[in-house]
Design a protein around this motif. Structure first.
Motif, PDB file in Angstrom:
ATOM      1  N   UNK A 134      -4.911  11.590 -16.292  1.00  0.00           N
ATOM      2  CA  UNK A 134      -6.251  10.824 -16.621  1.00  0.00           C
ATOM      3  C   UNK A 134      -6.794  10.406 -15.218  1.00  0.00           C
ATOM      4  N   UNK A 135      -5.845   9.372 -14.860  1.00  0.00           N
ATOM      5  CA  UNK A 135      -5.985   8.461 -13.648  1.00  0.00           C
ATOM      6  C   UNK A 135      -6.332   9.488 -12.376  1.00  0.00           C
ATOM      7  N   UNK A 136      -5.781  10.444 -12.139  1.00  0.00           N
ATOM      8  CA  UNK A 136      -5.664  11.270 -11.056  1.00  0.00           C
ATOM      9  C   UNK A 136      -6.824  12.270 -11.289  1.00  0.00           C
ATOM     10  N   UNK A 137      -7.431  12.668 -12.547  1.00  0.00           N
ATOM     11  CA  UNK A 137      -8.565  13.486 -12.637  1.00  0.00           C
ATOM     12  C   UNK A 137      -9.708  12.553 -12.183  1.00  0.00           C
ATOM     13  N   UNK A 138      -9.965  11.367 -12.506  1.00  0.00           N
ATOM     14  CA  UNK A 138     -10.755  10.553 -12.320  1.00  0.00           C
ATOM     15  C   UNK A 138     -11.003  10.289 -10.717  1.00  0.00           C
ATOM     16  N   UNK A 139     -10.001  10.019 -10.062  1.00  0.00           N
ATOM     17  CA  UNK A 139      -9.817   9.884  -8.564  1.00  0.00           C
ATOM     18  C   UNK A 139     -10.316  11.166  -7.812  1.00  0.00           C
TER      19      UNK A 139
ATOM     20  N   UNK B 236       9.208   9.137  -7.091  1.00  0.00           N
ATOM     21  CA  UNK B 236       8.045   9.172  -7.890  1.00  0.00           C
ATOM     22  C   UNK B 236       7.489   7.885  -8.173  1.00  0.00           C
ATOM     23  N   UNK B 237       6.065   8.008  -8.398  1.00  0.00           N
ATOM     24  CA  UNK B 237       5.611   6.662  -8.778  1.00  0.00           C
ATOM     25  C   UNK B 237       6.267   6.167 -10.329  1.00  0.00           C
ATOM     26  N   UNK B 238       6.440   7.079 -10.974  1.00  0.00           N
ATOM     27  CA  UNK B 238       7.186   6.947 -12.423  1.00  0.00           C
ATOM     28  C   UNK B 238       8.621   6.072 -12.278  1.00  0.00           C
ATOM     29  N   UNK B 239       9.042   6.454 -11.204  1.00  0.00           N
ATOM     30  CA  UNK B 239      10.203   5.746 -11.014  1.00  0.00           C
ATOM     31  C   UNK B 239      10.261   4.006 -10.740  1.00  0.00           C
TER      32      UNK B 239
ATOM     33  N   UNK C   4       0.866  -1.311   0.047  1.00  0.00           N
ATOM     34  CA  UNK C   4       0.028  -0.125   0.126  1.00  0.00           C
ATOM     35  C   UNK C   4       0.770   1.252   0.018  1.00  0.00           C
ATOM     36  N   UNK C   5       0.532   2.202  -0.943  1.00  0.00           N
ATOM     37  CA  UNK C   5       1.314   3.428  -0.882  1.00  0.00           C
ATOM     38  C   UNK C   5       0.202   4.707  -1.102  1.00  0.00           C
ATOM     39  N   UNK C   6       0.848   5.920  -0.959  1.00  0.00           N
ATOM     40  CA  UNK C   6      -0.139   6.950  -1.152  1.00  0.00           C
ATOM     41  C   UNK C   6       0.831   7.887  -2.005  1.00  0.00           C
ATOM     42  N   UNK C   7       0.563   8.599  -2.780  1.00  0.00           N
ATOM     43  CA  UNK C   7       1.258   9.747  -3.389  1.00  0.00           C
ATOM     44  C   UNK C   7       0.452  10.949  -3.767  1.00  0.00           C
ATOM     45  N   UNK C   8       1.029  11.903  -4.034  1.00  0.00           N
ATOM     46  CA  UNK C   8       0.301  13.346  -4.278  1.00  0.00           C
ATOM     47  C   UNK C   8       0.218  13.375  -5.744  1.00  0.00           C
ATOM     48  N   UNK C   9      -0.230  14.643  -6.203  1.00  0.00           N
ATOM     49  CA  UNK C   9      -0.748  15.014  -7.619  1.00  0.00           C
ATOM     50  C   UNK C   9       0.747  15.004  -8.519  1.00  0.00           C
ATOM     51  N   UNK C  10       1.580  15.180  -7.890  1.00  0.00           N
ATOM     52  CA  UNK C  10       2.897  15.167  -8.866  1.00  0.00           C
ATOM     53  C   UNK C  10       3.359  13.779  -8.817  1.00  0.00           C
TER      54      UNK C  10
END
Length: 334
Positions: free
Chosen positions: A314-319, A299-302, A268-274
């Motif tokens: 797109x995923x962030x906007x949906x959430x 970052x998640x992208x890492x 389980x992890x939590x990340x911000x908009x960036x």
């Protein structure tokens, strides 16, 4: 030539003169009673003394009369001044015959009206201020440090704690009886530290209503030093029971949530908009092969090769709009 005998009067009761005639050798003596000779002079002297005494008496009476006449309006002015000092402003001084006193009386009448208007304005402002203070849903108070007494407590304390504000004014230690027993000592010490200006002017503690209900309060204090170095504390006690209950509930919820997250078998992890990690559990560290401190710098992208910037946005906007998504991810393990 025959010597002329000289007769003297030791009591000086006579005025005498002797004249010798050379051709005959006779002596002519003339004598008169002193008192008889000087009587006209004594009478004139007595008359002058009487006139002088009479003049002194007349002058004194005239001076007294004039002084009383002059002092009468001044005495009236003094009496009216005393009435003004006692708060009686309905005064009026009649004009006298002396111009200076007339001007003084006129000035005093104007001053009396001005003072009355000023005091009336002050009383009205004080009344508005007290009404405003008493409308605050908290206990507004003033404390004289040098005298160790409360000089003002707002009426709201009767509703706030179920006790009369007069009890606070009559006994400086009364308020402590409404402090929770577990907080009483440190709050009392903190209060003394506030007077010395060594501590934060805002602090929170527990108080007890007369009914036994527990209250959380915030005391906000301002320390004021006057020109004579005396100190006064001005403060307001606010009821923060509901807010404190929410904080405690949120803190307990966070503890339970963290416990569940740490004990979960899934990562389980939590990340911000960036896309920066702000929280990860132990299983995520095991799955990805990083320590918690390392992941919180990434970052998640890492670690997610399946995401590109467009799809991530797109995923962030949906959430953000409240949608729940299930995603397949390709994560990098080191």
């Amino acid at each position: 030539h025959t010597d002329v005998p000289i007769h003297t009067h030791e009591d000086n009761s006579m005025i005498e003169t002797v004249l010798t005639i050379p051709t005959t050798g006779w002596a002519v003596w003339v004598g008169r009673d002193r008192q008889t000779v000087l009587q006209p002079v004594d009478d004139l002297q007595n008359i002058m003394l009487v006139v002088l005494l009479f003049s002194v008496v007349i002058g004194t009476l005239q001076a007294v009369f004039n002084s009383r006449k002059m002092m009468r309006p001044i005495s009236g002015l003094i009496n009216e001044t005393s009435r003004v000092a006692d708060g009686i402003y309905e005064v009026s001084l009649p004009a006298k015959s002396y111009r200076e006193i007339d001007e003084l009386a006129s000035g005093f009448n104007q001053m009396s009206v001005a003072v009355h208007d000023r005091e009336k304005s002050i009383v009205e402002r004080e009344s508005r201020f007290r009404n405003l203070v008493n409308s605050i849903e908290g206990i507004v108070w003033e404390f004289d440090v040098s005298q160790n007494v409360f000089t003002f407590v707002s009426h709201h304390c009767e509703e706030f704690l179920g006790c009369s504000y007069q009890r606070w004014l009559d006994s400086p230690e009364f308020w402590k009886t409404h402090v929770h027993p577990d907080d009483r000592q440190w709050v009392s010490d903190y209060f003394k530290g506030l007077a010395d200006g060594r501590l934060s002017p805002q602090f929170e503690f527990r108080m007890v209503h007369s009914s036994g209900k527990l209250l959380w309060v915030r005391n906000m204090v301002n320390v004021v030093r006057s020109s004579d170095q005396s100190r006064r504390l001005y403060g307001v006690i606010l009821d923060i029971t509901d807010r404190k209950g929410s904080e405690i509930a949120l803190r307990n919820s966070e503890v339970r949530f963290r416990s569940l997250v740490e004990q979960a078998a899934d990562a389980i992890y939590i990340h911000d908009q960036d896309g920066r990690f702000v929280e990860v559990n132990e299983q995520a560290c095991v799955l990805l092969g990083y320590t918690r401190d390392e992941l919180l710098k990434m970052l998640v992208s890492d670690i997610d090769v399946s995401q590109d910037p467009v799809s991530s946005q797109s995923i962030w906007n949906s959430v953000r709009h409240g949608e729940t998504l299930t995603l397949d991810l390709s994560l990098i393990h080191i």
